[in-house]
Scaffold this motif. Structure first.
Motif, PDB file in Angstrom:
ATOM      1  N   VAL A 229      35.659  65.400  67.223  1.00  0.00           N
ATOM      2  CA  VAL A 229      35.600  65.436  68.698  1.00  0.00           C
ATOM      3  C   VAL A 229      34.663  64.364  69.271  1.00  0.00           C
ATOM      4  O   VAL A 229      34.821  63.958  70.414  1.00  0.00           O
ATOM      5  CB  VAL A 229      35.195  66.821  69.278  1.00  0.00           C
ATOM      6  N   TYR A 230      33.710  63.893  68.441  1.00  0.00           N
ATOM      7  CA  TYR A 230      32.801  62.835  68.931  1.00  0.00           C
ATOM      8  C   TYR A 230      33.235  61.457  68.438  1.00  0.00           C
ATOM      9  O   TYR A 230      32.404  60.555  68.292  1.00  0.00           O
ATOM     10  CB  TYR A 230      31.353  63.137  68.509  1.00  0.00           C
ATOM     11  N   GLU A 231      34.534  61.290  68.163  1.00  0.00           N
ATOM     12  CA  GLU A 231      35.029  60.023  67.602  1.00  0.00           C
ATOM     13  C   GLU A 231      34.638  58.822  68.456  1.00  0.00           C
ATOM     14  O   GLU A 231      34.439  57.726  67.944  1.00  0.00           O
ATOM     15  CB  GLU A 231      36.551  60.065  67.412  1.00  0.00           C
TER      16      GLU A 231
ATOM     17  N   SER B   7      40.714  66.544  67.422  1.00  0.00           N
ATOM     18  CA  SER B   7      39.892  65.908  68.450  1.00  0.00           C
ATOM     19  C   SER B   7      40.101  66.639  69.771  1.00  0.00           C
ATOM     20  O   SER B   7      40.801  67.655  69.816  1.00  0.00           O
ATOM     21  CB  SER B   7      40.193  64.419  68.562  1.00  0.00           C
ATOM     22  N   SER B   8      39.478  66.131  70.815  1.00  0.00           N
ATOM     23  CA  SER B   8      39.483  66.864  72.082  1.00  0.00           C
ATOM     24  C   SER B   8      39.189  65.915  73.234  1.00  0.00           C
ATOM     25  O   SER B   8      38.416  64.961  73.084  1.00  0.00           O
ATOM     26  CB  SER B   8      38.407  67.938  72.014  1.00  0.00           C
ATOM     27  N   ALA B   9      39.804  66.204  74.379  1.00  0.00           N
ATOM     28  CA  ALA B   9      39.513  65.404  75.572  1.00  0.00           C
ATOM     29  C   ALA B   9      38.162  65.771  76.176  1.00  0.00           C
ATOM     30  O   ALA B   9      37.598  65.006  76.952  1.00  0.00           O
ATOM     31  CB  ALA B   9      40.605  65.628  76.613  1.00  0.00           C
TER      32      ALA B   9
ATOM     33  N   PHE C 102      35.466  66.181  80.356  1.00  0.00           N
ATOM     34  CA  PHE C 102      36.074  67.327  81.038  1.00  0.00           C
ATOM     35  C   PHE C 102      36.047  68.509  80.062  1.00  0.00           C
ATOM     36  O   PHE C 102      37.098  68.967  79.602  1.00  0.00           O
ATOM     37  CB  PHE C 102      37.518  67.016  81.471  1.00  0.00           C
ATOM     38  N   THR C 103      34.864  68.994  79.753  1.00  0.00           N
ATOM     39  CA  THR C 103      34.771  70.015  78.694  1.00  0.00           C
ATOM     40  C   THR C 103      35.397  71.341  79.120  1.00  0.00           C
ATOM     41  O   THR C 103      35.777  72.143  78.268  1.00  0.00           O
ATOM     42  CB  THR C 103      33.309  70.258  78.259  1.00  0.00           C
ATOM     43  N   GLY C 104      35.513  71.561  80.437  1.00  0.00           N
ATOM     44  CA  GLY C 104      36.090  72.823  80.899  1.00  0.00           C
ATOM     45  C   GLY C 104      37.606  72.879  80.821  1.00  0.00           C
ATOM     46  O   GLY C 104      38.191  73.945  80.982  1.00  0.00           O
ATOM     47  N   TRP C 105      38.234  71.748  80.570  1.00  0.00           N
ATOM     48  CA  TRP C 105      39.704  71.728  80.572  1.00  0.00           C
ATOM     49  C   TRP C 105      40.302  72.267  79.280  1.00  0.00           C
ATOM     50  O   TRP C 105      41.437  72.722  79.254  1.00  0.00           O
ATOM     51  CB  TRP C 105      40.223  70.300  80.810  1.00  0.00           C
ATOM     52  N   LYS C 106      39.547  72.124  78.202  1.00  0.00           N
ATOM     53  CA  LYS C 106      39.972  72.656  76.908  1.00  0.00           C
ATOM     54  C   LYS C 106      41.336  72.129  76.462  1.00  0.00           C
ATOM     55  O   LYS C 106      42.255  72.885  76.160  1.00  0.00           O
ATOM     56  CB  LYS C 106      39.979  74.196  76.939  1.00  0.00           C
ATOM     57  N   ILE C 107      41.445  70.821  76.446  1.00  0.00           N
ATOM     58  CA  ILE C 107      42.630  70.196  75.856  1.00  0.00           C
ATOM     59  C   ILE C 107      42.196  69.505  74.564  1.00  0.00           C
ATOM     60  O   ILE C 107      41.435  68.533  74.595  1.00  0.00           O
ATOM     61  CB  ILE C 107      43.273  69.163  76.815  1.00  0.00           C
TER      62      ILE C 107
HETATM   63  N1  PMP Z   1      33.609  70.817  67.427  1.00  0.00           N
HETATM   64  C1  PMP Z   1      32.409  70.320  67.681  1.00  0.00           C
HETATM   65  C2  PMP Z   1      31.659  69.644  66.585  1.00  0.00           C
HETATM   66  C3  PMP Z   1      31.849  70.442  68.946  1.00  0.00           C
HETATM   67  O1  PMP Z   1      30.629  69.974  69.197  1.00  0.00           O
HETATM   68  C4  PMP Z   1      32.574  71.110  69.954  1.00  0.00           C
HETATM   69  C5  PMP Z   1      31.982  71.293  71.299  1.00  0.00           C
HETATM   70  N2  PMP Z   1      32.581  70.483  72.151  1.00  0.00           N
HETATM   71  C6  PMP Z   1      33.834  71.594  69.644  1.00  0.00           C
HETATM   72  C7  PMP Z   1      34.327  71.447  68.370  1.00  0.00           C
HETATM   73  C8  PMP Z   1      34.663  72.308  70.664  1.00  0.00           C
HETATM   74  O2  PMP Z   1      35.430  71.439  71.399  1.00  0.00           O
HETATM   75  P1  PMP Z   1      36.328  71.955  72.624  1.00  0.00           P
HETATM   76  O3  PMP Z   1      35.438  72.106  73.794  1.00  0.00           O
HETATM   77  O4  PMP Z   1      37.365  70.909  72.778  1.00  0.00           O
HETATM   78  O5  PMP Z   1      36.913  73.259  72.221  1.00  0.00           O
END
Ligand code: PMP
Ligand code: GLN
Length: 392
Positions: free
Chosen positions: A203-205, A230-232, A238-243
Motif C-alpha cells: 500500500v505504500y508503494e 495495494s490501495s488508493a 483518500f483513506t476513507g474511500w476504501k478502494i
Molecule cells: N496495510 C498496511 C500496511 C497499512 O498501513 C494499511 C493502512 N492503510 C492497510 C493495509 C489498510 O489499507 P486500506 O485503508 O486500503 O484498507
C-alpha cells in the motif's frame, strides 16, 4: 447469555490500536500522530470524479463483484507503466474494500486450520487478526533496529512443513523499512524452494523515499506464486474511500474473489470510477506527495531526535519509529497513554505489533508524519514544552 459461549478467539483479536489511539486523541483534543491518515485530501480532480460519478449514476448500484472494468483496466495500465508488469484486467485484477479486505480475503482464501503464515514482525495489526480468523498462526520473522533489515537465516528458521504463505509488507508499517532487491531475492529463494505463496502488501508503494520500491511479483519465478495488494487510500490520500486491489495470476485472484464475495460482495461503486481517473491522471500528484512526505519525514525525525528520542529514520511509509528508553521510559504503552495529558500529542506503541516483545520492542513508539508541516511543528513544540519524565 453466558458470555463464555462467545467465540474464544475474539479475545485474541481485541481492539485495533488505531481506533483506540484516535479515540484518545479526540477525547483529549490532542494532535493525532497515531493513526496514519493525511489531514489534507487528495487531488481535487479525483474528488470531482467521484461527485460526477454519483451524479451520473455510475456505480450507485452494485458494481460487478470483481470491480468496474474502468478501474481494473486503469490498475493494469498502472502496473504496466510503473513496473512493466502485464496483467489481464478481466482475470488478474480484483477490486476490494481497501487493502484491509484484500488481506483478510487472501488469508481466508489461502490459510486453513493450523496453517502457518510467516510474516515480518512487527506485524501490521490486521495480519495476525485475519490469520487468527482463518484459524491459522502467524509466525514472526523479526526486523531489528536500527535498519530493520530482513535476515535470510531468520526467514529460513521460521519456515516449517505447515507454512503456506509468506506475508510481506514493503514499504513496511510500522518500521518504514523498504525491502531491497537482495532481501526480496532471499524471500523469492525461500518461497520457490518451499513452494510457498507470497502475499505482499504494497500500500505504500509510492512512498519509498531513498530507494525504489520493487514489487516481488517482478522477480524471476515469483509472478506465478504472488498475490500483490495495494490501495488508493495511501497513494491518493483518500483513506476513507476504501478502494483497494489485488493483482496476481488468475487462479490466485479467483481464490481471493471467492472469499471476498462473502465479505463485502462489492463496495465503493462511484469511488471506483474516481480512482480509475486518479491512476490515469494524477500520478504527478503522487510524486509530489512522495517528495513532500520525504521532507516531513525529515522534519519529524530531526525534531524527535532533538527531543532526545532514539529515532530510526524510515526509508518509506509515513511512520517513524523511536525508542523512548533514551528519554527514560521502558514501556511504550505507558508512554503513549501519558502523552496526550502531558503534551497534547498521540502516538502509537509498537509493542502491540509484536507477539512476544522483549525490553527493546516494548519501548518502541510510532509517530506518523502524514500531517501538514505546521501540525508537525506544533506537535514538536508541545513535546518540547512538556514534562516527559517517567516518574511524575
Ligand atoms: N496495510 C498496511 C500496511 C497499512 O498501513 C494499511 C493502512 N492503510 C492497510 C493495509 C489498510 O489499507 P486500506 O485503508 O486500503 O484498507
Ligand atoms: N494504516 C493505518 C495505520 O497504520 C491505520 C488504518 C487503520 O486504522 N486500520 O495507522
Amino acid at each position: 447469555m453466558n458470555s463464555d459461549r462467545l467465540v474464544p478467539h475474539l479475545d485474541a483479536l481485541g481492539t485495533t490500536i488505531f481506533a483506540e489511539m484516535s479515540a484518545l486523541a479526540v477525547a483529549t483534543g490532542a494532535i493525532n500522530l497515531g493513526q496514519g491518515f493525511p489531514d489534507v485530501d487528495g487531488p481535487a480532480s479525483v474528488a470531482e470524479a467521484a461527485v460526477d460519478a454519483i451524479r451520473a449514476g455510475r456505480g450507485n448500484q452494485y458494481p460487478p463483484g470483481i470491480g468496474v472494468p474502468e478501474l481494473r483496466q486503469a490498475i493494469a495500465r498502472h502496473q504496466l507503466q510503473r513496473y512493466a508488469q502485464v496483467l489481464d484486467p478481466d482475470t488478474e485484477v480484483l477490486v476490494t474494500a481497501g487493502a484491509t479486505e484484500a488481506v483478510a480475503a487472501a488469508m481466508l482464501a489461502f490459510v486453513d486450520r493450523g496453517d502457518e503464515v510467516v510474516a515480518l514482525e512487527p506485524f501490521y495489526d490486521s495480519y495476525r487478526s485475519t490469520v487468527t480468523m482463518a484459524r491459522g498462526r502467524c509466525v514472526p520473522v523479526r526486523l531489528d533496529p536500527p535498519d530493520f533489515r530482513l535476515d535470510e537465516g531468520r526467514l529460513r528458521e521460521a519456515v516449517t512443513a505447515r507454512t503456506r504463505v509468506i506475508l510481506l509488507n514493503s514499504p513496511h508499517n510500522p518500521t518504514g523499512a523498504v525491502l531491497s532487491r537482495s532481501e526480496l531475492d532471499a524471500v523469492a529463494r525461500v518461497a520457490i524452494e518451499h513452494d510457498l505463496l507470497v502475499v505482499t502488501d504494497e500500500v505504500y508503494e509510492h512512498l519509498a523515499f531513498d530507494e525504489p520500491h520493487i514489487p516481488i511479483a517482478k522477480l524471476p519465478g515469483m509472478a506465478e506464486r504472488t498475490v500483490s495488494i495495494s490501495s488508493a487510500g495511501k497513494s491518493f490520500s483518500f483513506t476513507g474511500w476504501k478502494i483497494g486491489w489485488v493483482t496476481g495470476p488468475a487462479a490466485l485472484v479467483a481464490a481471493v474473489r471467492t472469499t471476498k464475495q462473502f465479505l463485502t460482495f462489492v463496495s465503493g461503486g462511484p469511488f471506483q470510477f474516481a480512482v480509475a481517473h486518479a491512476l490515469d491522471n494524477e500520478m504527478p500528484w503522487v510524486e509530489g506527495l512522495r517528495e513532500s512526505m520525504a521532507d516531513r519525514r525529515d522534519l519529524l525525525s530531526d525534531g524527535l531526535t532533538e527531543l532526545g528520542l532514539t529515532v530510526y529514520r524510515p526509508r518509506g511509509t509515513y511512520f517513524v519509529t523511536t525508542d523512548v528508553r533514551s528519554v527514560g521510559w521502558d514501556d511504550a504503552l505507558a508512554f503513549c497513554h501519558a502523552l496526550p495529558q502531558r503534551a497534547g500529542v498521540v502516538a502509537v506503541p509498537c509493542s502491540v505489533f509484536y507477539e512476544d516483545p522483549g525490553p527493546a520492542e516494548r519501548a518502541l513508539v510510532r509517530w506518523t508524519f502524514s500531517k501538514q508541516e505546521n501540525v508537525l511543528t506544533d506537535a514538536l513544540t508541545r513535546l518540547a514544552a512538556a514534562d516527559l519524565s517517567p516518574d511524575l
